[in-house]
Design a protein around this motif. Sequence first.
Motif, PDB file in Angstrom:
ATOM      1  N   PRO A 186       0.738  -1.227  -0.041  1.00  0.00           N
ATOM      2  CA  PRO A 186      -0.101   0.025   0.101  1.00  0.00           C
ATOM      3  C   PRO A 186       0.862   1.424   0.229  1.00  0.00           C
ATOM      4  N   LEU A 187       2.151   1.263   0.316  1.00  0.00           N
ATOM      5  CA  LEU A 187       2.997   2.209   0.290  1.00  0.00           C
ATOM      6  C   LEU A 187       3.046   2.932  -1.132  1.00  0.00           C
ATOM      7  N   LEU A 188       3.054   2.070  -2.132  1.00  0.00           N
ATOM      8  CA  LEU A 188       3.117   2.339  -3.599  1.00  0.00           C
ATOM      9  C   LEU A 188       2.329   3.814  -3.676  1.00  0.00           C
ATOM     10  N   LYS A 189       1.071   3.709  -3.322  1.00  0.00           N
ATOM     11  CA  LYS A 189      -0.095   4.593  -3.627  1.00  0.00           C
ATOM     12  C   LYS A 189       0.339   5.789  -2.843  1.00  0.00           C
ATOM     13  N   SER A 190       0.776   5.792  -1.477  1.00  0.00           N
ATOM     14  CA  SER A 190       1.349   6.768  -0.857  1.00  0.00           C
ATOM     15  C   SER A 190       2.411   7.572  -1.210  1.00  0.00           C
ATOM     16  N   PHE A 191       3.409   6.745  -1.922  1.00  0.00           N
ATOM     17  CA  PHE A 191       4.467   7.246  -2.580  1.00  0.00           C
ATOM     18  C   PHE A 191       4.130   8.369  -3.599  1.00  0.00           C
ATOM     19  N   LEU A 192       3.192   8.176  -4.526  1.00  0.00           N
ATOM     20  CA  LEU A 192       2.814   9.050  -5.592  1.00  0.00           C
ATOM     21  C   LEU A 192       2.128  10.239  -5.115  1.00  0.00           C
ATOM     22  N   GLU A 250       7.394  12.727  -8.451  1.00  0.00           N
ATOM     23  CA  GLU A 250       7.885  11.411  -9.038  1.00  0.00           C
ATOM     24  C   GLU A 250       8.628  10.216  -8.156  1.00  0.00           C
ATOM     25  N   VAL A 251       8.478   9.014  -8.584  1.00  0.00           N
ATOM     26  CA  VAL A 251       8.987   8.110  -7.729  1.00  0.00           C
ATOM     27  C   VAL A 251       9.881   7.352  -8.689  1.00  0.00           C
ATOM     28  N   LEU A 269      13.530  -1.937 -11.782  1.00  0.00           N
ATOM     29  CA  LEU A 269      13.605  -0.585 -11.452  1.00  0.00           C
ATOM     30  C   LEU A 269      12.077   0.024 -12.137  1.00  0.00           C
ATOM     31  N   TYR A 270      11.420   0.861 -11.102  1.00  0.00           N
ATOM     32  CA  TYR A 270      10.224   1.226 -11.537  1.00  0.00           C
ATOM     33  C   TYR A 270      10.047   2.691 -11.607  1.00  0.00           C
ATOM     34  N   TYR A 271       9.343   3.384 -12.244  1.00  0.00           N
ATOM     35  CA  TYR A 271       8.876   4.648 -12.366  1.00  0.00           C
ATOM     36  C   TYR A 271       7.662   4.947 -12.021  1.00  0.00           C
ATOM     37  N   GLY A 272       7.294   5.969 -11.098  1.00  0.00           N
ATOM     38  CA  GLY A 272       5.873   6.405 -10.847  1.00  0.00           C
ATOM     39  C   GLY A 272       5.889   7.901 -10.907  1.00  0.00           C
ATOM     40  N   GLY A 273       4.947   8.179 -11.784  1.00  0.00           N
ATOM     41  CA  GLY A 273       4.700   9.832 -12.133  1.00  0.00           C
ATOM     42  C   GLY A 273       3.944  10.151 -13.242  1.00  0.00           C
ATOM     43  N   HIS A 274       4.428  11.390 -13.830  1.00  0.00           N
ATOM     44  CA  HIS A 274       3.601  11.918 -14.872  1.00  0.00           C
ATOM     45  C   HIS A 274       4.288  11.591 -16.160  1.00  0.00           C
ATOM     46  N   ARG A 275       5.648  11.175 -16.355  1.00  0.00           N
ATOM     47  CA  ARG A 275       6.264  11.044 -17.658  1.00  0.00           C
ATOM     48  C   ARG A 275       5.700   9.753 -18.359  1.00  0.00           C
TER      49      ARG A 275
END
Length: 229
Positions: free
Chosen positions: A164-170, A175-176, A216-222
């Motif tokens: 559930p941390l994945l959602k909170s990171f965003l 960016e993550v 390796l993962y990216y989270g964000g708007h790009r």
Amino acid sequence: MSRKGLNAELTALVERSVRGARIEQTRLPLVPEIELFLLNEDYPQHALSDEEIRWLMDNPAYWCFCWASGQVLARFVLDNPHWVAGKTVMDFGCGSAVVGVAAALAGAERVIACDLDADALRASALNAALNDVTLDYVADANDYEGPCDLLIVADVLYDRANLPLLKSFLQRADEVLLADSRIRDFSEPGYVRMGGQRAFTVPDLAESEEFSHVSLYYGGHRQITGTTQ
């Protein structure tokens, strides 16, 4: 304090977890630009009693290892400094702060090392000094109220309860960048897998081969095109 004195200070901390262990100044194989104060390579892992092993499991000194995912993410940041240059970056669950140190070396304007473990924050400060960079420190990410351009996260998904941390990171940063070897693929909305690399924990834990493959993962708007490397 001399480097010998710093070794002694951190050795006193780790001896509470691993009897007969000591801290040594170690250059990382995947990230030779960085040195860290880490557990000695020949630590007595096979000489621990059942009671000591149970205590260690309940009181893990994560900061005295440089985990495979941390090395991979640090390597990525150093090779791609535009991700952090001029930005405010938080190293979440920093441990040894290897990724935070890499971000500072790569030109981040500010790096906040965050870890609930007070020993990890102390080790992070000494590792930062060892590499001639400056970090800021918080025990709880919620205590930091300023802007955060980029959240860097390595090896926090070892427990699926942390998913559930994945959602909170965003929600916490624009960016993550996340590296992990325990869950190499997940379908959390907002994230894309960018690729992977093979690495090992330092000192070697003789872990299963599967844990040497880091994603390796990216989270964000790009708009990021994932790879299958």
